[in-house]
Design a protein around this motif. Sequence first.
Motif, mmCIF file in Angstrom:
data_model
loop_
_atom_site.group_PDB
_atom_site.id
_atom_site.type_symbol
_atom_site.label_atom_id
_atom_site.label_comp_id
_atom_site.label_asym_id
_atom_site.label_seq_id
_atom_site.Cartn_x
_atom_site.Cartn_y
_atom_site.Cartn_z
ATOM 1 N N CYS A 1 1.859 3.832 -2.906
ATOM 2 C CA CYS A 1 0.734 4.863 -3.398
ATOM 3 C C CYS A 1 0.515 5.821 -2.237
ATOM 4 O O CYS A 1 0.440 6.948 -2.150
ATOM 5 N N HIS A 2 0.121 4.963 -1.076
ATOM 6 C CA HIS A 2 -0.495 5.929 0.070
ATOM 7 C C HIS A 2 0.550 6.505 0.914
ATOM 8 O O HIS A 2 0.270 7.429 1.785
ATOM 9 N N CYS B 1 0.682 -0.974 -0.127
ATOM 10 C CA CYS B 1 0.198 -0.063 0.051
ATOM 11 C C CYS B 1 0.868 1.130 0.014
ATOM 12 O O CYS B 1 0.444 2.357 -0.684
ATOM 13 N N MET C 1 -6.776 2.370 -7.476
ATOM 14 C CA MET C 1 -6.980 1.657 -6.322
ATOM 15 C C MET C 1 -7.794 0.165 -6.793
ATOM 16 O O MET C 1 -8.786 0.222 -7.156
HETATM 17 C C1 HEC Z 1 -1.384 1.824 -7.188
HETATM 18 C C2 HEC Z 1 -1.760 2.669 -6.023
HETATM 19 C C3 HEC Z 1 -2.604 2.193 -5.058
HETATM 20 C C4 HEC Z 1 -2.030 1.134 -4.109
HETATM 21 C C5 HEC Z 1 -0.927 0.065 -4.137
HETATM 22 C C6 HEC Z 1 -3.196 0.923 -3.034
HETATM 23 N N1 HEC Z 1 -3.893 2.262 -3.174
HETATM 24 FE FE1 HEC Z 1 -5.667 2.672 -1.970
HETATM 25 N N2 HEC Z 1 -6.082 3.977 -3.123
HETATM 26 C C7 HEC Z 1 -5.420 4.357 -4.263
HETATM 27 C C8 HEC Z 1 -6.087 5.612 -4.671
HETATM 28 C C9 HEC Z 1 -5.517 6.463 -5.952
HETATM 29 C C10 HEC Z 1 -7.088 5.799 -4.032
HETATM 30 C C11 HEC Z 1 -8.222 6.839 -4.354
HETATM 31 C C12 HEC Z 1 -9.528 6.163 -4.864
HETATM 32 C C13 HEC Z 1 -10.686 7.121 -4.986
HETATM 33 O O1 HEC Z 1 -10.608 8.381 -4.241
HETATM 34 O O2 HEC Z 1 -11.601 6.753 -5.483
HETATM 35 C C14 HEC Z 1 -7.098 4.985 -3.102
HETATM 36 C C15 HEC Z 1 -8.285 4.460 -2.005
HETATM 37 C C16 HEC Z 1 -8.037 3.742 -0.801
HETATM 38 C C17 HEC Z 1 -9.118 3.620 0.081
HETATM 39 C C18 HEC Z 1 -10.341 4.414 0.457
HETATM 40 C C19 HEC Z 1 -10.310 5.459 1.077
HETATM 41 C C20 HEC Z 1 -11.626 6.377 1.542
HETATM 42 O O3 HEC Z 1 -11.560 7.342 1.786
HETATM 43 O O4 HEC Z 1 -12.578 5.786 1.397
HETATM 44 C C21 HEC Z 1 -8.535 2.605 0.896
HETATM 45 C C22 HEC Z 1 -9.419 2.269 2.328
HETATM 46 C C23 HEC Z 1 -7.298 2.213 0.448
HETATM 47 N N3 HEC Z 1 -7.194 2.983 -0.749
HETATM 48 C C24 HEC Z 1 -6.794 1.180 1.062
HETATM 49 C C25 HEC Z 1 -5.578 0.776 0.549
HETATM 50 C C26 HEC Z 1 -4.747 -0.372 1.162
HETATM 51 C C27 HEC Z 1 -5.025 -1.056 2.426
HETATM 52 C C28 HEC Z 1 -3.909 -0.822 0.232
HETATM 53 C C29 HEC Z 1 -2.796 -1.922 0.203
HETATM 54 C C30 HEC Z 1 -3.242 -3.244 0.542
HETATM 55 C C31 HEC Z 1 -3.896 0.255 -1.080
HETATM 56 N N4 HEC Z 1 -4.900 1.088 -0.573
HETATM 57 C C32 HEC Z 1 -2.921 0.031 -2.003
HETATM 58 C C33 HEC Z 1 -4.254 3.976 -4.868
HETATM 59 C C34 HEC Z 1 -3.670 2.698 -4.262
#
Ligand code: HEC
Length: 143
Positions: free
Chosen positions: A65-66, A62, A114
């Motif tokens: 990106c995060h 995660c 995501m």
């Molecule tokens: C390739 C990039 C990427 C990876 C790797 C990634 N994310 Fe994300 N994530 C994003 C993006 C971009 C968004 C924003 C999506 C949106 O706003 O619709 C997001 C949104 C989220 C949200 C939603 C937050 C909300 O406000 O509702 C969660 C929870 C989340 N990610 C958890 C994770 C977790 C846990 C992992 C690892 C297991 C992970 N992400 C891996 C790019 C990524």
Amino acid sequence: MKARVVLSLLGVALLLSTQVGAAEHKTPTAPADFLSKVSPIKADEADEATLKAGAKIYTKKCAKCHGETGDGKGSAAGELTIKPANMSAPGYMAGRKDGQLYWILLNGSPNTDMKGFGPGSEQNFSEDEMWKVITYMRATFTK
Ligand code: HEC
């Protein structure tokens, strides 16, 4: 109009529409049956093994990106059209229900980078792994 002019106008329109799309994007809200889901693990009562397991998943899958701290500034974030939010902003995590975080983690967020991490996805996380990483985020990010 000449075909080339039409094509370049279409190109400009497409470019504008993708930029507007990114600016207007809102993270979708989970349906009611998901929003009411509560984590089986209480973040403030999580034991060390759970937090460690969550941290391992977060760092590996995660953080790129995060960002390590959830600020949305991971090493790969610059290339994303729709950026992850700053989850470490005060009030962000507190304002998100367990079921919301779980639903996005399970299914991903359409038209963004995501992806869904749930059972049957490429990442194939178990329910337990999903709750552990969410617990880690709740326990360590700014509330
Ligand atoms: C390739 C990039 C990427 C990876 C790797 C990634 N994310 Fe994300 N994530 C994003 C993006 C971009 C968004 C924003 C999506 C949106 O706003 O619709 C997001 C949104 C989220 C949200 C939603 C937050 C909300 O406000 O509702 C969660 C929870 C989340 N990610 C958890 C994770 C977790 C846990 C992992 C690892 C297991 C992970 N992400 C891996 C790019 C990524």
